[in-house]
Scaffold this motif. Structure first.
Motif, PDB file in Angstrom:
ATOM      1  N   PRO A   1       0.657  -1.145  -0.102  1.00 26.77           N
ATOM      2  CA  PRO A   1       0.117   0.047  -0.254  1.00 26.77           C
ATOM      3  C   PRO A   1       0.910   1.409  -0.386  1.00 26.77           C
ATOM      4  CG  PRO A   1       0.463  -1.547   1.868  1.00 26.77           C
ATOM      5  CD  PRO A   1       0.397  -2.367   1.177  1.00 26.77           C
ATOM      6  N   GLY A   2       1.753   1.098   0.710  1.00 21.54           N
ATOM      7  CA  GLY A   2       2.954   1.881   0.577  1.00 21.54           C
ATOM      8  C   GLY A   2       3.208   2.609  -0.753  1.00 21.54           C
ATOM      9  N   ILE A   3       3.865   2.170  -1.897  1.00 24.37           N
ATOM     10  CA  ILE A   3       3.994   2.365  -3.419  1.00 24.37           C
ATOM     11  C   ILE A   3       2.887   2.773  -3.982  1.00 24.37           C
ATOM     12  CG2 ILE A   3       4.514   1.499  -5.022  1.00 24.37           C
ATOM     13  CD1 ILE A   3       5.913  -1.048  -3.660  1.00 24.37           C
ATOM     14  N   THR A   4       1.661   2.149  -3.680  1.00 28.53           N
ATOM     15  CA  THR A   4       0.058   2.443  -4.280  1.00 28.53           C
ATOM     16  C   THR A   4      -0.510   3.835  -3.688  1.00 28.53           C
ATOM     17  OG1 THR A   4      -0.493  -0.125  -3.935  1.00 28.53           O
ATOM     18  CG2 THR A   4      -1.952   2.059  -4.809  1.00 28.53           C
TER      19      THR A   4
ATOM     20  N   PRO B   1      -1.392   9.746  -4.734  1.00 27.04           N
ATOM     21  CA  PRO B   1      -2.292  10.218  -3.475  1.00 27.04           C
ATOM     22  C   PRO B   1      -3.114  10.566  -3.335  1.00 27.04           C
ATOM     23  CG  PRO B   1      -0.205  11.438  -3.808  1.00 27.04           C
ATOM     24  CD  PRO B   1       0.056  10.738  -5.016  1.00 27.04           C
ATOM     25  N   LEU B   2      -4.321  10.571  -4.785  1.00 31.72           N
ATOM     26  CA  LEU B   2      -5.884  10.929  -5.028  1.00 31.72           C
ATOM     27  C   LEU B   2      -6.425   9.531  -4.132  1.00 31.72           C
ATOM     28  CD1 LEU B   2      -7.712  12.512  -5.528  1.00 31.72           C
ATOM     29  CD2 LEU B   2      -7.909  11.632  -8.016  1.00 31.72           C
ATOM     30  N   ARG B   3      -5.441   7.732  -4.818  1.00 25.80           N
ATOM     31  CA  ARG B   3      -5.871   6.593  -4.472  1.00 25.80           C
ATOM     32  C   ARG B   3      -6.003   6.830  -2.627  1.00 25.80           C
ATOM     33  NH1 ARG B   3      -1.756   3.643  -7.888  1.00 25.80           N
ATOM     34  NH2 ARG B   3      -3.146   3.591  -9.584  1.00 25.80           N
ATOM     35  N   MET B   4      -5.670   7.459  -1.270  1.00 24.83           N
ATOM     36  CA  MET B   4      -6.298   7.828  -0.279  1.00 24.83           C
ATOM     37  C   MET B   4      -7.153   8.388  -0.114  1.00 24.83           C
ATOM     38  SD  MET B   4      -2.641   8.622   1.450  1.00 24.83           S
ATOM     39  CE  MET B   4      -1.906  10.208   0.546  1.00 24.83           C
ATOM     40  N   MET B   5      -7.991   9.658  -1.134  1.00 22.61           N
ATOM     41  CA  MET B   5      -9.237   9.797  -1.216  1.00 22.61           C
ATOM     42  C   MET B   5     -10.452   8.242  -1.808  1.00 22.61           C
ATOM     43  SD  MET B   5      -9.437  12.806   0.268  1.00 22.61           S
ATOM     44  CE  MET B   5     -10.913  13.854  -0.364  1.00 22.61           C
TER      45      MET B   5
ATOM     46  N   PRO C   1      -6.161  -2.794   7.942  1.00 22.48           N
ATOM     47  CA  PRO C   1      -5.457  -2.490   8.370  1.00 22.48           C
ATOM     48  C   PRO C   1      -4.061  -1.739   8.137  1.00 22.48           C
ATOM     49  CG  PRO C   1      -6.402  -3.951   9.424  1.00 22.48           C
ATOM     50  CD  PRO C   1      -7.365  -4.604   7.991  1.00 22.48           C
ATOM     51  N   ASP C   2      -3.370  -2.471   7.665  1.00 20.66           N
ATOM     52  CA  ASP C   2      -2.188  -2.084   6.588  1.00 20.66           C
ATOM     53  C   ASP C   2      -2.659  -0.963   5.133  1.00 20.66           C
ATOM     54  OD1 ASP C   2      -0.551  -3.491   8.447  1.00 20.66           O
ATOM     55  OD2 ASP C   2      -0.299  -5.571   6.528  1.00 20.66           O
ATOM     56  N   THR C   3      -3.387  -1.467   5.098  1.00 19.51           N
ATOM     57  CA  THR C   3      -3.889  -0.292   3.753  1.00 19.51           C
ATOM     58  C   THR C   3      -3.657   1.519   4.711  1.00 19.51           C
ATOM     59  OG1 THR C   3      -4.650  -2.040   2.389  1.00 19.51           O
ATOM     60  CG2 THR C   3      -5.309   0.161   1.768  1.00 19.51           C
ATOM     61  N   PHE C   4      -5.048   1.207   5.519  1.00 19.45           N
ATOM     62  CA  PHE C   4      -5.618   2.126   6.716  1.00 19.45           C
ATOM     63  C   PHE C   4      -3.487   2.933   7.345  1.00 19.45           C
ATOM     64  CE2 PHE C   4      -7.323   4.901   9.703  1.00 19.45           C
ATOM     65  CZ  PHE C   4      -8.489   5.684   8.564  1.00 19.45           C
TER      66      PHE C   4
END
Length: 472
Positions: A159-162, A167-171, A186-189
């Motif tokens: 997820p850190g790479i994604t 970064p819009l992928r966080m939204m 959890p790791d993604t969050f």
């Protein structure tokens, strides 16, 4: 893995036949597949082929009745056509690499696996084969079906790479979790929390677009809680994040205005799909942190937060890249007026006070009342019931006055032009004073908004100001 039943639409077999003829393996990819599995409606189909997507699109268009026009987006390497009520986009399979300072990837041709692994989440990295040999077969290289069953948002790659790449992928993670009622793995969050500052390279317009989609979800509070807990909200909308928290002085506390606002937002969402009414719910108490005061005799106060909040709305809309048009003015009006109806619950309220509210709210009076009822968020159910009963009385009084006086969006029958013609005046402050006096007299119930009564009032008022009627 069992085949997936595609909708009964000839476009799928037509793409399959064309792709076979061109020797380009083709697949339906992404959101359409996800929504098909979740039984959600979707009209947008993404087709990925291992080869030239634009060439495939042109060939499919030639085979369709009416030979629809193909729209080519060269910058994105995609082509789009319409097939009935469906919008089909074609692209060649590709792989991407990112530079740290930009969301714009460097793209080159790739395999189907390359294309799927660049997707934001596993639930969007599903495909359905459109190839004759395995038509309808599900392609799931990253456990997307399992995540759909578990109601989980997870990235195909680390997820850190994604999130660092785009970064819009966080939204988008928050948005999909909110829309689909899923959890973020959890790791993604944790990766969202770790990379939240990367959101600063994303344009505010793209952020606003995702924010609006969260707001339009069935339970938008869930998305805002995720934004707050991840730290994203503090970066993209700090004024809203500042509502969070409780202060205590001498044992006196005030409610947490952040969670109150989210409850108001959810209450509005239950009765209206209007995006801007939901924004009014978000903004209605936005000035409370700036107006908060503690007085030993009365406790916590937020005097004037409605007026200050209304003044803040244009700047906040500008900062968030929301439209500075009638939608902003609607939100501003509701923020300014949101405390007014509660003052009308007293039995002694005058018709003039009701007229003024109708006059100021105009066509937005119903939306204002929806917001005000949504603003009742006590844990005491009897108190909520009592307030709602009082609001029912207010609505009845509004209905009665509106029925008799027709004040919704009313304009005085005596215009500025009539005033100037009557007294031979030019545009001036005096004309404004006379016009305001007529409006006040109508709102106070001294005269009806009818020409004869209003003109007689104008003549009398004009004489007192030293004006005489001009001869025509």
């Amino acid at each position: 893995m069992n085949p997936v039943q595609l909708p009964d639409h000839k476009i799928f077999e037509l793409v399959a036949d064309t792709a076979t003829a061109l020797k380009m393996p083709a697949y339906v990819i992404g959101g359409f597949v996800r929504d098909l599995i979740l039984k959600r409606p979707s009209k947008d189909i993404d087709v990925v082929c291992v080869g030239d997507g634009m060439k495939l699109a042109e060939a499919v268009a030639q085979a369709l009745p009416g030979k629809p026009k193909v729209t080519v987006f060269k910058n994105f390497g995609t082509a789009m056509l319409r097939a009935g009520d469906l919008e089909v986009e074609f692209v060649g399979a590709r792989k991407e690499s990112y530079q740290r300072h930009s969301r714009k990837p460097e793209v080159e041709a790739g395999t189907l696996e390359d294309d799927l692994k660049r997707r934001d989440f596993t639930i969007n990295a599903l495909g359905i084969s459109l190839n004759k040999a395995d038509f309808g077969q599900l392609v799931d290289m990253f456990g997307g079906m399992q995540d759909i069953k578990r109601k989980t948002i997870r990235t195909p790659l680390e997820p850190g790479i994604t999130f660092s790449d785009d970064p819009l992928r966080m939204m988008r993670a928050v948005r999909f979790a909110t829309q689909l009622h899923f959890d973020i793995e959890p790791d993604t969050f944790d990766a969202i929390i770790a990379h939240k500052h990367r959101i600063e390279i994303v344009s505010k317009e793209r952020i606003a677009d995702e924010l609006n989609k969260i707001i339009l979800a069935d339970t938008p509070s869930y998305g805002f809680k995720l934004l707050f807990q991840s730290g994203l909200l503090q970066l993209i909308f700090p004024k809203m994040a500042a509502l969070q928290g409780i202060d205590t002085v001498n044992g006196n506390t005030h409610k947490d205005n952040f969670y109150h606002t989210l409850q108001v937002l959810d209450n509005v969402a239950k009765v209206s799909k209007d995006l801007w009414l939901r924004w009014a719910a978000i903004m209605h108490d936005i000035a409370k942190p700036d107006t908060k005061r503690y007085h030993p005799k009365v406790g916590w106060t937020f005097h004037g937060h409605e007026d200050k909040g209304a003044r803040m709305v244009p700047r906040l809309f500008q900062e968030l890249k929301l439209p500075l048009n009638e939608h902003m003015k609607f939100v501003q009006k509701l923020v300014r007026l949101h405390l007014r109806p509660i003052a009308l619950v007293k039995e002694t309220v005058t018709d003039s006070a009701v007229r003024r509210l109708l006059f100021e709210a105009g066509e937005d009076i119903d939306a204002l009342m929806q917001l005000c009822k949504a603003d009742i968020t006590s844990k005491d159910h009897n108190r909520v019931k009592r307030y709602l009963q009082n609001f029912a009385k207010v609505e009845e009084k509004l209905r009665q006055v509106e029925e008799s006086d027709k004040l919704r969006n009313f304009q005085p029958v005596i215009t500025g032009e009539i005033i100037m013609e009557t007294f031979g005046l030019k545009p001036s402050r005096e004309v404004g004073i006379l016009k305001e006096a007529i409006t006040e007299a109508i709102l106070e119930g001294e005269i009806r908004n009818e020409y004869e009564e209003a003109f007689a009032f104008l003549v009398e008022k004009g004489k007192k100001m030293g004006f005489t009627i001009t001869e025509n």
